[in-house]
Every structure is written in structure tokens, then in C-alpha cells.
Design a protein around this motif. Structure first.
Motif, PDB file in Angstrom:
ATOM      1  N   LEU A  44      10.123   2.815  -6.371  1.00  0.00           N
ATOM      2  CA  LEU A  44       9.655   1.474  -6.021  1.00  0.00           C
ATOM      3  C   LEU A  44       8.151   1.460  -5.724  1.00  0.00           C
ATOM      4  O   LEU A  44       7.453   0.498  -6.070  1.00  0.00           O
ATOM      5  CB  LEU A  44      10.437   0.935  -4.830  1.00  0.00           C
ATOM      6  CG  LEU A  44      11.875   0.518  -5.121  1.00  0.00           C
ATOM      7  CD1 LEU A  44      12.617   0.231  -3.826  1.00  0.00           C
ATOM      8  CD2 LEU A  44      11.907  -0.701  -6.037  1.00  0.00           C
ATOM      9  N   ALA A  45       7.672   2.515  -5.087  1.00  0.00           N
ATOM     10  CA  ALA A  45       6.233   2.592  -4.806  1.00  0.00           C
ATOM     11  C   ALA A  45       5.432   2.713  -6.103  1.00  0.00           C
ATOM     12  O   ALA A  45       4.368   2.103  -6.249  1.00  0.00           O
ATOM     13  CB  ALA A  45       5.932   3.763  -3.878  1.00  0.00           C
ATOM     14  N   CYS A  93       0.066   4.120   3.868  1.00  0.00           N
ATOM     15  CA  CYS A  93      -0.420   3.704   2.541  1.00  0.00           C
ATOM     16  C   CYS A  93       0.361   2.494   2.036  1.00  0.00           C
ATOM     17  O   CYS A  93      -0.232   1.533   1.515  1.00  0.00           O
ATOM     18  CB  CYS A  93      -0.303   4.848   1.544  1.00  0.00           C
ATOM     19  SG  CYS A  93      -1.451   6.203   1.835  1.00  0.00           S
ATOM     20  N   LEU A  94       1.674   2.541   2.161  1.00  0.00           N
ATOM     21  CA  LEU A  94       2.495   1.420   1.693  1.00  0.00           C
ATOM     22  C   LEU A  94       2.215   0.159   2.501  1.00  0.00           C
ATOM     23  O   LEU A  94       2.127  -0.938   1.946  1.00  0.00           O
ATOM     24  CB  LEU A  94       3.977   1.788   1.759  1.00  0.00           C
ATOM     25  CG  LEU A  94       4.437   2.860   0.775  1.00  0.00           C
ATOM     26  CD1 LEU A  94       5.863   3.291   1.082  1.00  0.00           C
ATOM     27  CD2 LEU A  94       4.316   2.376  -0.654  1.00  0.00           C
ATOM     28  N   LEU A  95       2.054   0.312   3.803  1.00  0.00           N
ATOM     29  CA  LEU A  95       1.755  -0.840   4.654  1.00  0.00           C
ATOM     30  C   LEU A  95       0.380  -1.424   4.319  1.00  0.00           C
ATOM     31  O   LEU A  95       0.221  -2.646   4.270  1.00  0.00           O
ATOM     32  CB  LEU A  95       1.835  -0.445   6.128  1.00  0.00           C
ATOM     33  CG  LEU A  95       1.772  -1.569   7.140  1.00  0.00           C
ATOM     34  CD1 LEU A  95       2.930  -2.542   6.913  1.00  0.00           C
ATOM     35  CD2 LEU A  95       1.822  -1.016   8.541  1.00  0.00           C
ATOM     36  N   ALA A  96      -0.595  -0.562   4.063  1.00  0.00           N
ATOM     37  CA  ALA A  96      -1.921  -1.046   3.677  1.00  0.00           C
ATOM     38  C   ALA A  96      -1.842  -1.816   2.364  1.00  0.00           C
ATOM     39  O   ALA A  96      -2.471  -2.875   2.213  1.00  0.00           O
ATOM     40  CB  ALA A  96      -2.890   0.126   3.547  1.00  0.00           C
ATOM     41  N   GLY A 138      -0.005   4.010  -5.124  1.00  0.00           N
ATOM     42  CA  GLY A 138       0.151   5.321  -5.754  1.00  0.00           C
ATOM     43  C   GLY A 138       0.079   6.439  -4.741  1.00  0.00           C
ATOM     44  O   GLY A 138       0.844   7.419  -4.810  1.00  0.00           O
ATOM     45  N   ALA A 139      -0.842   6.335  -3.788  1.00  0.00           N
ATOM     46  CA  ALA A 139      -0.931   7.336  -2.719  1.00  0.00           C
ATOM     47  C   ALA A 139       0.332   7.301  -1.863  1.00  0.00           C
ATOM     48  O   ALA A 139       0.862   8.346  -1.471  1.00  0.00           O
ATOM     49  CB  ALA A 139      -2.169   7.071  -1.858  1.00  0.00           C
TER      50      ALA A 139
END
Length: 169
Positions: free
Chosen positions: A21-22, A96-99, A130-131
């Protein structure tokens, strides 16, 4: 060991789906373009609909579920390099996902008069999701390794406990 295998499978599946998903969120980042209204009085940012917000949010939640399952199943046995490393990479992946989610959700609604400077059409920086995906994959490996070693040592401990005094030194 059957319960341990099921827990390990849950951790792997949930974390790998979060990774996927990311990656999907990275591929479907929103894009924007400047448009002018019909009377040519205002310029504004028009954003293409995207699935990055939903996919990034789902990845964030699933990664949290994977860590919670490992923590609950191991009864928060909080020691060891794999445990600390998995939580460190988990925190980085979540950040990273939250950002990425915050950047995706922030669509400038500013309009300017046609002859003024056009508004900035901000979008998610390439590589943010991606990170998060990379760290989610590393978290998957470390958490799975941690839980596998934890369950293996627990089974070996119970076997040794049952045979005390029966084996030669």
C-alpha cells in the motif's frame, strides 16, 4: 508452535500488505496544475484525484497492527536487538507515512487575482511514501525475525523445562 506460526503469518501478511500500500501511495501521488476561472479573474490549483491518502492511511494502520500483534503475542518481551531495531524502523516508517499523509491532505485552496503571482500548488515530495515503504519492509523483516526467535526460544525453553534431570550434562 502452531499458534506461533499463525501469529508469524499474520505479522508477515499485514506488514507486506502495508508495504504494498505504501508503494501504491508513492505511485499515485497527487499532481496539481494551475487553472483560471471562466471569467479569467482568478487562478487556482486544480488537484487530480488520488488514492495516495487512502493507501497511505491504510499502510500506516496495518503497520501499527503488525507491531501490536507482535507485542501482544510476545507479551511485550522488550529486549534484544531485533526488538529495538524493529520498533526503531517502525517509528521511522510511521513518521514517513504520516508526513506523506499530511502533505497529501494539504491542498492549497488559495486563489489569486489573475495578474498577481500564481499560488503555489504544493504536492507530496517524491519519495516520502517510498521511504515509508522501505522502512515498512525492513520493519516486516525485523519484526518477523524477532517474533520467530522469541517463539522458537519459548518452545525450546518449555522442552528443556519438561526434560530437566533426564538429559546428560
Amino acid at each position: 508452535m502452531a499458534g506461533s506460526t499463525a501469529v508469524l503469518a499474520i505479522i508477515l501478511v499485514v506488514d507486506i500488505v502495508a508495504f504494498g500500500l505504501a508503494i501504491g501511495a508513492e505511485q499515485s501521488r497527487p499532481s496539481a496544475r494551475l487553472e483560471t476561472d471562466a471569467r479569467k479573474d482568478w487562478t487556482y490549483c486544480a488537484y487530480r484525484p488520488d488514492g495516495a491518502t487512502a493507501m497511505g492511511g491504510a499502510a500506516l494502520a496495518l503497520l501499527l497492527v503488525g507491531q501490536a500483534v507482535a507485542a501482544v503475542a510476545s507479551r511485550c518481551f522488550c529486549c534484544g536487538v531485533l526488538f529495538i531495531s524493529s520498533w526503531l524502523t517502525f517509528v521511522i516508517a510511521e513518521a514517513c507515512l504520516l508526513a506523506g499523509l499530511v502533505q497529501t491532505a494539504y491542498h492549497t485552496g488559495y486563489r489569486t487575482v489573475y495578474f498577481e503571482n500564481p499560488p503555489d500548488c504544493e504536492t507530496v515530495r517524491k519519495g516520502t511514501f517510498g521511504a515509508g515503504a522501505a522502512f515498512a519492509f525492513i520493519t516486516c523483516l525485523l519484526t518477523s525475525g524477532y517474533y520467530y526467535n522469541f517463539s522458537k526460544s519459548r518452545v525450546n525453553f518449555h522442552r528443556r523445562e519438561a526434560t530437566i534431570g533426564m538429559t546428560p550434562l
